[in-house]
Every structure is written in C-alpha cells, then in structure tokens.
Design a protein around this motif. Structure first.
Motif, PDB file in Angstrom:
ATOM      1  N   ILE A   1      -5.033   7.764  12.584  1.00  0.00           N
ATOM      2  CA  ILE A   1      -3.925   7.424  11.697  1.00  0.00           C
ATOM      3  C   ILE A   1      -2.648   7.958  12.316  1.00  0.00           C
ATOM      4  O   ILE A   1      -2.559   9.130  12.677  1.00  0.00           O
ATOM      5  CB  ILE A   1      -4.141   8.035  10.295  1.00  0.00           C
ATOM      6  N   SER A   2      -1.665   7.104  12.444  1.00  0.00           N
ATOM      7  CA  SER A   2      -0.389   7.494  13.023  1.00  0.00           C
ATOM      8  C   SER A   2       0.403   8.325  12.019  1.00  0.00           C
ATOM      9  O   SER A   2       0.431   8.023  10.825  1.00  0.00           O
ATOM     10  CB  SER A   2       0.409   6.255  13.411  1.00  0.00           C
ATOM     11  N   ARG A   3       1.073   9.355  12.513  1.00  0.00           N
ATOM     12  CA  ARG A   3       1.919  10.174  11.641  1.00  0.00           C
ATOM     13  C   ARG A   3       3.286   9.529  11.453  1.00  0.00           C
ATOM     14  O   ARG A   3       4.040   9.922  10.568  1.00  0.00           O
ATOM     15  CB  ARG A   3       2.092  11.564  12.231  1.00  0.00           C
ATOM     16  N   THR A   4       3.625   8.554  12.279  1.00  0.00           N
ATOM     17  CA  THR A   4       4.962   7.968  12.216  1.00  0.00           C
ATOM     18  C   THR A   4       4.977   6.519  11.748  1.00  0.00           C
ATOM     19  O   THR A   4       6.020   6.020  11.360  1.00  0.00           O
ATOM     20  CB  THR A   4       5.643   8.039  13.593  1.00  0.00           C
ATOM     21  N   ARG A   5       3.854   5.840  11.791  1.00  0.00           N
ATOM     22  CA  ARG A   5       3.814   4.447  11.332  1.00  0.00           C
ATOM     23  C   ARG A   5       3.366   4.395   9.889  1.00  0.00           C
ATOM     24  O   ARG A   5       2.550   5.183   9.446  1.00  0.00           O
ATOM     25  CB  ARG A   5       2.847   3.630  12.182  1.00  0.00           C
ATOM     26  N   LEU A   6       3.886   3.429   9.172  1.00  0.00           N
ATOM     27  CA  LEU A   6       3.579   3.272   7.762  1.00  0.00           C
ATOM     28  C   LEU A   6       3.099   1.851   7.516  1.00  0.00           C
ATOM     29  O   LEU A   6       3.712   0.895   7.981  1.00  0.00           O
ATOM     30  CB  LEU A   6       4.834   3.552   6.925  1.00  0.00           C
ATOM     31  N   SER A   7       2.020   1.718   6.807  1.00  0.00           N
ATOM     32  CA  SER A   7       1.479   0.403   6.468  1.00  0.00           C
ATOM     33  C   SER A   7       1.650   0.190   4.972  1.00  0.00           C
ATOM     34  O   SER A   7       1.232   1.020   4.168  1.00  0.00           O
ATOM     35  CB  SER A   7      -0.004   0.349   6.839  1.00  0.00           C
TER      36      SER A   7
ATOM     37  N   ALA B   1      -8.087  21.166  16.021  1.00  0.00           N
ATOM     38  CA  ALA B   1      -7.101  20.528  15.161  1.00  0.00           C
ATOM     39  C   ALA B   1      -7.533  19.112  14.803  1.00  0.00           C
ATOM     40  O   ALA B   1      -8.341  18.500  15.489  1.00  0.00           O
ATOM     41  CB  ALA B   1      -5.759  20.489  15.873  1.00  0.00           C
ATOM     42  N   ASP B   2      -6.983  18.618  13.728  1.00  0.00           N
ATOM     43  CA  ASP B   2      -7.255  17.257  13.290  1.00  0.00           C
ATOM     44  C   ASP B   2      -6.398  16.312  14.126  1.00  0.00           C
ATOM     45  O   ASP B   2      -5.284  15.969  13.753  1.00  0.00           O
ATOM     46  CB  ASP B   2      -6.922  17.122  11.803  1.00  0.00           C
ATOM     47  N   ARG B   3      -6.901  15.915  15.260  1.00  0.00           N
ATOM     48  CA  ARG B   3      -6.129  15.082  16.187  1.00  0.00           C
ATOM     49  C   ARG B   3      -6.017  13.643  15.708  1.00  0.00           C
ATOM     50  O   ARG B   3      -5.173  12.902  16.186  1.00  0.00           O
ATOM     51  CB  ARG B   3      -6.762  15.114  17.565  1.00  0.00           C
TER      52      ARG B   3
ATOM     53  N   TYR C   1      -6.213  13.590   7.437  1.00  0.00           N
ATOM     54  CA  TYR C   1      -5.716  14.079   6.154  1.00  0.00           C
ATOM     55  C   TYR C   1      -4.734  13.079   5.532  1.00  0.00           C
ATOM     56  O   TYR C   1      -4.507  13.088   4.329  1.00  0.00           O
ATOM     57  CB  TYR C   1      -5.047  15.450   6.310  1.00  0.00           C
ATOM     58  N   LEU C   2      -4.163  12.196   6.338  1.00  0.00           N
ATOM     59  CA  LEU C   2      -3.228  11.197   5.820  1.00  0.00           C
ATOM     60  C   LEU C   2      -3.924   9.977   5.210  1.00  0.00           C
ATOM     61  O   LEU C   2      -3.283   9.129   4.619  1.00  0.00           O
ATOM     62  CB  LEU C   2      -2.299  10.717   6.950  1.00  0.00           C
ATOM     63  N   ALA C   3      -5.240   9.899   5.354  1.00  0.00           N
ATOM     64  CA  ALA C   3      -5.983   8.720   4.885  1.00  0.00           C
ATOM     65  C   ALA C   3      -5.883   8.533   3.380  1.00  0.00           C
ATOM     66  O   ALA C   3      -5.940   7.404   2.888  1.00  0.00           O
ATOM     67  CB  ALA C   3      -7.445   8.809   5.307  1.00  0.00           C
ATOM     68  N   VAL C   4      -5.749   9.592   2.629  1.00  0.00           N
ATOM     69  CA  VAL C   4      -5.722   9.487   1.174  1.00  0.00           C
ATOM     70  C   VAL C   4      -4.306   9.620   0.611  1.00  0.00           C
ATOM     71  O   VAL C   4      -4.120   9.594  -0.605  1.00  0.00           O
ATOM     72  CB  VAL C   4      -6.647  10.540   0.522  1.00  0.00           C
ATOM     73  N   GLU C   5      -3.322   9.737   1.475  1.00  0.00           N
ATOM     74  CA  GLU C   5      -1.930   9.896   1.032  1.00  0.00           C
ATOM     75  C   GLU C   5      -1.471   8.630   0.304  1.00  0.00           C
ATOM     76  O   GLU C   5      -1.524   7.537   0.855  1.00  0.00           O
ATOM     77  CB  GLU C   5      -1.024  10.159   2.237  1.00  0.00           C
ATOM     78  N   GLY C   6      -1.047   8.783  -0.936  1.00  0.00           N
ATOM     79  CA  GLY C   6      -0.529   7.666  -1.713  1.00  0.00           C
ATOM     80  C   GLY C   6      -1.581   6.738  -2.279  1.00  0.00           C
ATOM     81  O   GLY C   6      -1.244   5.729  -2.897  1.00  0.00           O
ATOM     82  N   GLU C   7      -2.845   7.053  -2.087  1.00  0.00           N
ATOM     83  CA  GLU C   7      -3.913   6.190  -2.576  1.00  0.00           C
ATOM     84  C   GLU C   7      -4.140   6.441  -4.063  1.00  0.00           C
ATOM     85  O   GLU C   7      -4.198   7.577  -4.514  1.00  0.00           O
ATOM     86  CB  GLU C   7      -5.198   6.472  -1.796  1.00  0.00           C
ATOM     87  N   ILE C   8      -4.257   5.354  -4.807  1.00  0.00           N
ATOM     88  CA  ILE C   8      -4.562   5.458  -6.241  1.00  0.00           C
ATOM     89  C   ILE C   8      -6.028   5.102  -6.408  1.00  0.00           C
ATOM     90  O   ILE C   8      -6.439   3.981  -6.144  1.00  0.00           O
ATOM     91  CB  ILE C   8      -3.679   4.508  -7.076  1.00  0.00           C
TER      92      ILE C   8
END
Length: 143
Positions: free
Chosen positions: A86-92, A37-39, A43-50
């Motif tokens: 990358i944290s699944r619960t923290r947002l930067s 699994a992706d521990r 996959y969240l690294a590109v979320e919301g990136e323009i």
C-alpha cells in the motif's frame, strides 16, 4: 601488500560469521525474533474503511453495501500476496460521481487535506479517474 585484487580493483573482504555468531550479534542488537518494520504499509489497509457493525455503516446506502464488502474482500485477497503493498502517498477513491472530472477531484482532495490538517501545504501531482466501458452512450467508473 596489495590486499585482495579482483580485475585490478582492491576489494575489502571479511570472513563469514557462523550461525552462533549471528545469533549472538542479533541478541546484542536486540533484533532476534523481530520481524522488522512494516515495509508494505499494511496498517493503512483499514484506514477510512466502514465495516459492517460500525455506527457509520447505517448511513451507507443499502445498494452500496455489497460493493464495499466486495472491495474489502478484493483488497484483503490482494494483500495476502507479498507482491502487493500500500502506497503511503497514493490515494484510491471509489464511487466518484460521473459528473466529477479530474480537476474537481484534485480540488476536492486539496480542500479535504486543508480542512483536517490546517498547517499542511498539500500538493496533488496527478488526479486520474479510471473509467470502464459501460452501456452504450455512457461510461461507468472502473471497478
């Protein structure tokens, strides 16, 4: 018998498997060759990136484009190391207006979640704005 005792405590022990037995067991379980699994939640690294070339890139102010590229490069170089994840619960969030305080940021985050996930009951445990020292008399957001 008592079995195997170590320091007066009963210990359960099994014989080690040979490499051939391990491969056979992995084949039976279907796990041979799978990385798992992706521990690190990459996959969240590109979320919301323009990115440059995206239709939304044209709406990004020209002065903000180099900062976004630099931030993406910094993130990519950090994530090359297995020590970073990358944290699944923290947002930067970057580039917050200097007039916004932590209470307003918290309210904005809750409002955004409720807008996109109507059944969600978001809880923001902490909203922290990091600032670095800037010119005298003013503060600038942290890089």
């Amino acid at each position: 018998g008592e079995g195997l005792l170590v320091a007066g405590r009963k210990v359960l022990a099994d014989l080690a498997l040979s490499q051939d037995d391990v491969r056979a067991l992995a084949l039976d379980r279907g796990t041979l060759g799978k990385s798992g699994a992706d521990r690190r939640n990459l996959y969240l690294a590109v979320e919301g990136e323009i990115k440059e070339g995206d239709p939304a890139w044209d709406s990004v102010p020209p002065g903000d484009r180099p900062r976004r590229k630099r931030a993406a490069d910094d993130k990519a170089s950090k994530l090359k190391s297995p020590n970073f994840s990358i944290s699944r619960t923290r947002l930067s969030i970057r580039n917050i207006p200097s007039s916004m305080d932590e209470a307003a940021l918290k309210k904005l985050a809750i409002q955004a979640v409720k807008t996109h996930a109507t059944t969600a009951q978001p809880k923001v445990r902490q909203a922290k704005i990091l600032m670095e020292e800037g010119p005298p008399g003013g503060r600038t957001p942290a890089k």
